[in-house]
Design an enzyme around this catalytic site. Structure first.
Site, PDB file in Angstrom:
ATOM      1  N   GLU A 174       0.918  -1.029  -0.135  1.00  0.00           N
ATOM      2  CA  GLU A 174       0.087   0.156  -0.168  1.00  0.00           C
ATOM      3  C   GLU A 174       0.833   1.331  -0.024  1.00  0.00           C
ATOM      4  O   GLU A 174       0.751   2.158   0.970  1.00  0.00           O
ATOM      5  CB  GLU A 174      -1.100   0.054   1.148  1.00  0.00           C
ATOM      6  CG  GLU A 174      -1.852  -1.240   1.070  1.00  0.00           C
ATOM      7  CD  GLU A 174      -3.200  -1.096   2.015  1.00  0.00           C
ATOM      8  OE1 GLU A 174      -3.138  -0.361   2.932  1.00  0.00           O
ATOM      9  OE2 GLU A 174      -3.998  -1.888   1.873  1.00  0.00           O
ATOM     10  N   GLU A 301      -5.191  -8.541  -0.335  1.00  0.00           N
ATOM     11  CA  GLU A 301      -5.984  -8.443   0.857  1.00  0.00           C
ATOM     12  C   GLU A 301      -7.444  -8.240   0.452  1.00  0.00           C
ATOM     13  O   GLU A 301      -7.987  -7.370  -0.467  1.00  0.00           O
ATOM     14  CB  GLU A 301      -5.617  -7.010   1.715  1.00  0.00           C
ATOM     15  CG  GLU A 301      -3.986  -7.131   2.196  1.00  0.00           C
ATOM     16  CD  GLU A 301      -3.684  -6.085   3.124  1.00  0.00           C
ATOM     17  OE1 GLU A 301      -4.668  -5.370   3.374  1.00  0.00           O
ATOM     18  OE2 GLU A 301      -2.391  -5.780   3.002  1.00  0.00           O
TER      19      GLU A 301
HETATM   20  O1  AHR Z   1      -5.106  -5.872   7.038  1.00  0.00           O
HETATM   21  C1  AHR Z   1      -5.239  -4.878   7.743  1.00  0.00           C
HETATM   22  C2  AHR Z   1      -4.512  -3.565   6.968  1.00  0.00           C
HETATM   23  O2  AHR Z   1      -5.271  -3.162   5.938  1.00  0.00           O
HETATM   24  C3  AHR Z   1      -3.207  -3.837   6.529  1.00  0.00           C
HETATM   25  O3  AHR Z   1      -1.949  -3.795   7.273  1.00  0.00           O
HETATM   26  C4  AHR Z   1      -3.081  -2.769   5.181  1.00  0.00           C
HETATM   27  O4  AHR Z   1      -2.234  -3.377   4.117  1.00  0.00           O
HETATM   28  C5  AHR Z   1      -4.548  -2.585   4.951  1.00  0.00           C
HETATM   29  O5  AHR Z   1      -4.694  -1.231   4.863  1.00  0.00           O
END
Ligand code: AHR
Length: 493
Positions: A174, A301
């Site tokens: 990110e 994610e």
């Molecule tokens: O999964 C929790 C957080 O969500 C992670 O650390 C990040 O990559 C995302 O914003």
């Protein structure tokens, strides 16, 4: 009862479903690693080399193919050298992103590789771009994968003679946000540098994974593909682009995991089905720059992000997991299967005790969530050949967009696996499915069904579990009933 028509054409092949589409994500966040996975050798909780035996067994049962580690945002503050060598000498740090707790680095590279070994999973290491250096990441790769070099000797001195195989290397996390607030152009330039110096040692071939967009940031994807699809010599610099998309129909602070109304149930389904549009549009961009399909789309994610459970540390992101979450998982996995030509991996956030977990732990107790059971129902898709299926798109609820039924189909070793989810809260569905070009004689079915609010906890660990189910096949037509709020897997041969 509602009749929904479906058609499967066994000759209409999409692609192989890579097992990594059923991957997971474990970050140094709350009780995911510490307590959830790693308890240390001296713990009374049964463990092998400090790793919980019950968790490993549960992971093995659903064939967890890969686990992304050490973050997330944590990865962008992580310095791998702090997590090797004798544990008592390891440097401590503050886990700024997640509750400001002290991280003692007792779970580091060797412990993570041991976890992967016990599960039989492929490592997916996420390196630090935002607060790390090119040299640091390059040396981590050398430490893990080289033979006879200074870093390889350091690894041997720490007890690991043989190099590990590391296929997946995330170059940052990110980086449009917690990974350095970079513009797409700045990040792409960083990727090129980091990627170039992280070498392929000793026959280990790295798949360098670039930070992908947040949700519908199509501009970010365009820049990544423009900058990374052709390096010197014409080969792609990135092997994968890592998109992140969470199911958040309203602000998570307003969305209890277990106490929500019907409208929010359907809004959650809408938000889950939106992933299909996302993948379609990101794939269109990728196709323009990479028609040969050499760069994979990764959903590194995904999952539901709700309110934390009352009384728990807000920085630990601990949430319950209800039948609604199971439907969200089923919808996503069906979408990933349908996009298997471009999707090379996906990682649910996050394995244990964080966000949409598959497992919850409390001391030595362990509970399998409804989402865990969806991965169990879907595991036969891993390595199968996805084939097209067409399902009537009747809506789950008039006021919302989500279709009533989500589906996907694959074939492996002569067995066809159909996975179906009924998102309606009230309507029973009968699926009438024509199976074309497939000789079908017998079926075996399993079901997960419960009220959308139902969940498992330490006092009631089996309120939502898989049960046997029935499906019939006659003259090439499959019939199966889907109760409201259900996920069904049918094996046909
Ligand atoms: O999964 C929790 C957080 O969500 C992670 O650390 C990040 O990559 C995302 O914003």
């Amino acid at each position: 009862m509602k009749h929904i028509a479906m058609l499967v054409n066994a000759k209409d092949v999409i692609a192989t479903i890579r097992p990594e589409i059923y991957g997971h994500f474990a970050e140094h966040l709350g009780r995911c690693i510490y307590g959830g996975i790693f308890v240390g050798e001296d713990s009374p909780i049964p463990n092998e080399k400090g790793i919980r035996k019950d968790v490993v067994e549960a992971f093995r049962q659903i064939r967890v193919p890969t686990i992304r580690w050490p973050g997330g945002c944590f990865a962008e503050e992580y310095h791998w050298q702090d997590g090797i060598g004798p544990r008592e000498n390891r440097k401590k740090m503050v886990n700024i992103n997640w509750g400001g707790v002290i991280e003692d680095n007792s779970f580091g590279t060797h412990e993570y590789m041991e976890l992967c070994r016990q599960i039989g999973a492929k490592p997916y290491i996420n390196g630090n771009v935002g607060s790390g250096t090119v040299q640091e990441m390059a040396e981590w790769v050398e430490y893990m994968t080289a033979v006879g070099t200074p870093m390889a000797e350091a690894r041997r001195a720490n007890g690991q003679d043989e190099p590990w195989r590391v296929e997946f290397l995330g170059v940052g996390n990110e980086n449009w946000g917690c990974g350095g607030e970079m513009s797409a152009e700045t990040y792409a330039a960083e990727f090129r540098k980091f990627g170039a110096f992280c070498r392929d040692h000793n026959g280990n071939r790295l798949c360098r994974i670039a930070c992908g967009p947040s949700s519908a940031d199509y501009g970010w994807m365009e820049t990544m593909m423009k900058s990374l699809s052709k390096g010197w010599g014409g080969y792609p610099l990135a092997g994968g682009i890592d998109l992140h998309y969470y199911t958040m129909p309203i602000h998570p602070q307003m969305d209890s995991a277990t106490d929500f109304d019907d409208a929010l149930h359907y809004a959650t389904m809408d938000s889950a089905f939106f992933c299909d549009e996302l993948l379609t549009r990101h794939t269109e961009i990728m196709n323009r720059y990479d028609p040969e399909n050499r760069i994979g789309l990764i959903i590194g994610e995904w999952g539901c992000w709700h309110q934390v459970e009352p009384g728990t540390n807000p920085g630990f992101l601990y949430q319950q997991n209800a039948m609604r979450d199971a439907l969200v998982a089923a919808i996503h996995l069906n979408i990933f299967n349908r996009h298997a030509r471009r999707v090379m991996m996906a990682n649910l956030a996050q394995t244990v005790n964080v966000l949409q977990s598959i497992l919850l732990t409390d001391g030595e107790q362990l509970v399998k969530t409804p989402t865990y059971h969806v991965f169990d129902l879907y595991k036969e898709h891993q390595g199968g050949t996805a084939v097209y299926c067409y399902t009537d798109a009747d809506k789950a609820d008039e006021a919302h967009k989500a279709p009533m039924v989500s589906s996907s189909v694959s074939i492996k070793e002569g067995v066809m696996t159909l996975t179906l989810a009924n998102c309606s809260l009230t309507e029973e569905v009968q699926i009438d499915c024509d199976l074309c070009h497939f000789d079908a004689h017998e079926t075996q079915a399993r079901i997960l069904t419960a009220d959308t609010h139902a969940f498992n906890d330490f006092n009631h660990p089996e309120d939502v579990t898989i049960q046997p189910w029935t499906a019939q096949v006659t003259n090439g037509k499959l019939q199966v009933k889907l109760p409201p709020c259900s996920v069904v897997a049918v094996a046909v041969k």
